[in-house]
Design an enzyme around this catalytic site. Structure first.
Site, short mmCIF file in Angstrom:
data_model
loop_
_atom_site.label_atom_id
_atom_site.label_comp_id
_atom_site.label_asym_id
_atom_site.label_seq_id
_atom_site.Cartn_x
_atom_site.Cartn_y
_atom_site.Cartn_z
CB CYS A 80 10.43 -0.23 3.02
SG CYS A 80 11.20 0.38 1.53
CD GLU A 120 -5.19 -6.12 0.04
OE1 GLU A 120 -4.28 -5.95 -0.80
OE2 GLU A 120 -5.02 -6.79 1.07
CE LYS A 167 -2.82 -8.47 -4.68
NZ LYS A 167 -3.20 -7.44 -3.66
CB SER A 188 4.74 -7.39 5.63
OG SER A 188 3.91 -8.44 5.18
CG PHE A 235 -0.25 0.45 2.50
CD1 PHE A 235 -0.09 1.81 2.79
CD2 PHE A 235 0.29 -0.47 3.38
CE1 PHE A 235 0.58 2.22 3.94
CE2 PHE A 235 0.96 -0.07 4.53
CZ PHE A 235 1.11 1.28 4.82
#
Ligand code: NAD
Length: 497
Positions: free
Chosen positions: A282, A177, A174, A227, A150
């Site tokens: 990150c 979401e 992908k 993650s 995200f």
């Protein structure tokens, strides 16, 4: 009517037939922006089938033409830079400046993808034996998939599909979401740039859709950013299924503060790199390691951190935005609570922060802990919030030992005025991206994004030449050609005048 996030399959935006949907919300006020479907099994199959078919023609499109697609895409992304920034801000809550930075760092990768011809050059050696030459070609590998997090919904998808496609592959994306609206706009612009149908496809969903891609026999390579727990699963599952997999994962980044550093610059860098983007980067600095007398600066750090404040994306004076979701917000608050319970000293506590006029936002104020030890949860776990942990040590050697014992190895930095200390640090530290008087040393796309150890699984890293190698295979040809007498009768004049 709530906006429905479409899938993109075989050159068309289509509405999913799935009844499983997730809300996409603005984390500053919980406003429902859209609903995102969890794509059905058949929809994921259709996306992969489209990419597989498109590969048969796309792989033969001349490299210069593939590069030109990237140039057109780059121009469109630049033209729509601010619009993309605005969509991204609302979807993630990032400040407008930060959101534009997210888009810009992605554009820089597309610029690099336009240079794919030079990066796909092979090697040659003439006369490996009498009359025999060996040369290698770099060829695309087929359908590649990208699974993205995200926190950079423009930059990270753009780390992946432009370069993979420029290399002659086709792609199934992908995206997260949690904030799929920016990727939808990125795909629209890619089509406007002239991408042929099937070259890029996009499906939405979570674990089931990802697992289907990971086990799909027609997918050759998977790029993942997210993650560590999920990355470990993706690496194991993808490689078990015989795929090439690269996983860029979680982090715990330390900044070493030497007593000879420039105090003002160091403290400003610490504030910006720990609370910027609400700590949801990150490469955010989450641990400050004060060496020797530099620990005297912690009180002043607290004063400066206290001036940072979260706010809405269009509030130009806000330092950063909200936490992406309620579960992520609860996790940050839970870890702040654990830090106190486990004996760290909380100098600044942002747990109860509320932004005026936006009482429902996932706000966390700047939070500063000192007396932190490596056994504590706030040291061991990735908090992914605007929380900075201070650790004190006596020497640079101790700082290096501490950081090298941490399982993560994404980024780190040292602030010092000693070339010798900086040289020792860059040489001995087991972290893949090192800043010297630079807090967040993210390499530009002609290098690669080179996290180490627990922050990375795989061999070849994201973007740059390493990603070209990741998305391609080397074919080495050894050839013998003989030259008959008949055809040598008209030899060209080889003399040099
Ligand atoms: P996440 O791991 O929850 O999700 C990442 C992606 O994996 C999403 O697309 C999600 O749908 C999918 N996913 C989630 N659970 C899954 C499962 N069980 N099986 C298969 N797929 C699954 O990560 P996030 O919260 O979106 O992003 C934040 C994380 O990403 C942080 O840990 C951060 O450090 C990391 N990150 C790393 C880098 C890097 O380059 N190293 C860059 C950005 C973010």
């Amino acid at each position: 009517m709530t906006r429905q996030v479409p899938l993109f399959i075989n050159g068309e935006f289509v509405q999913s037939g799935s009844s499983n949907k997730l809300p996409v919300t603005n984390p500053a006020n919980q406003q429902l922006l859209a609903e995102v479907p969890l794509a059905t099994h058949d929809e994921v199959e259709a996306a992969v089938a489209s990419a597989r078919e498109a590969f048969q023609t796309w792989r033969n499109v001349p490299v210069a033409e593939r590069a030109r697609l990237m140039m057109r895409y780059c121009a469109l992304l630049k033209e729509h830079h601010d619009e993309l920034g605005e969509i991204l801000s609302q979807d993630t809550g990032k400040t407008f400046e930060d959101a534009k930075g997210d888009v810009w760092r992605g554009i820089e990768v597309v610029e690099q993808a336009a240079n794919v011809g030079s990066n796909m050059m092979g090697e040659t050696v003439e006369n490996v034996a009498n009359g025999i030459d060996t040369y290698s070609y770099i060829q695309p590998i087929g359908v590649c998939a990208g699974i993205t997090p995200f926190n950079f919904p423009a930059m990270i998808p753009l780390w992946m599909y432009p370069l993979a496609i420029a290399c002659g592959n086709t792609f199934v994306l992908k995206p997260s979401e949690q904030d799929p609206l920016t990727p939808v706009r990125l795909v629209e612009l890619f089509i406007e740039a002239g991408a042929p149908k099937g070259v890029l496809n996009m499906v939405h969903g979570g674990a089931d859709q990802v697992n289907q891609l990971l086990n799909h026999p027609d997918i050759q390579a998977v790029s993942f950013v997210g993650s560590s727990k999920v990355g470990d699963h993706i690496y194991r599952t993808g490689t078990d299924a015989g795929k090439r997999v690269q996983c860029m994962m979680g982090a715990k980044n330390h900044m070493v503060v030497m007593p000879d550093a420039d105090k003002n610059g160091t403290l400003n860098a610490l504030v910006g790199s720990s609370v910027g983007a609400a700590g949801q980067r990150c490469m955010a600095i989450s641990v400050a390691v004060f060496v020797g007398e530099s620990k005297q600066w912690i009180e002043e750090l607290k004063e400066r951190m206290a001036t940072a404040r979260p706010g809405a994306w269009d509030d130009a004076s806000a330092s950063y935005g909200p936490i992406i979701s309620k579960p992520a917000y609860e996790k940050v608050l839970g870890l702040i609570g654990k830090g106190k319970e486990e004996g760290a000293t909380c100098l600044l506590d942002g747990s109860d922060y509320v932004v005026e006029g936006l009482p429902d936002g996932n706000w966390v104020g700047p939070t500063l802990f000192t007396d932190v030890t490596p056994e504590m949860s706030i040291y061991r776990e990735e908090i992914f919030g605007p929380v900075l942990c201070c650790v004190t040590v006596d020497t640079l050697e101790e700082a290096i030992e501490l950081i090298n014992a941490c399982p993560y190895g994404n980024g780190t930095s040292i602030f010092t005025n000693s070339g010798g200390a900086a040289r020792k640090y860059q040489h001995e530290i087991l972290v893949g991206q090192v800043g010297i008087n630079i807090p967040i040393p993210v390499p530009l796309p002609f290098f690669s994004f080179t996290g180490w150890r627990g922050s990375f699984r795989g061999d070849l890293h994201a973007y740059g030449k390493q990603a070209v190698r990741f998305y391609t295979e080397t074919k080495t040809i050894t050839a013998r050609w003989t030259h008959s007498e008949a055809s040598t009768s008209k030899q060209p004049n080889m003399s040099i005048n």
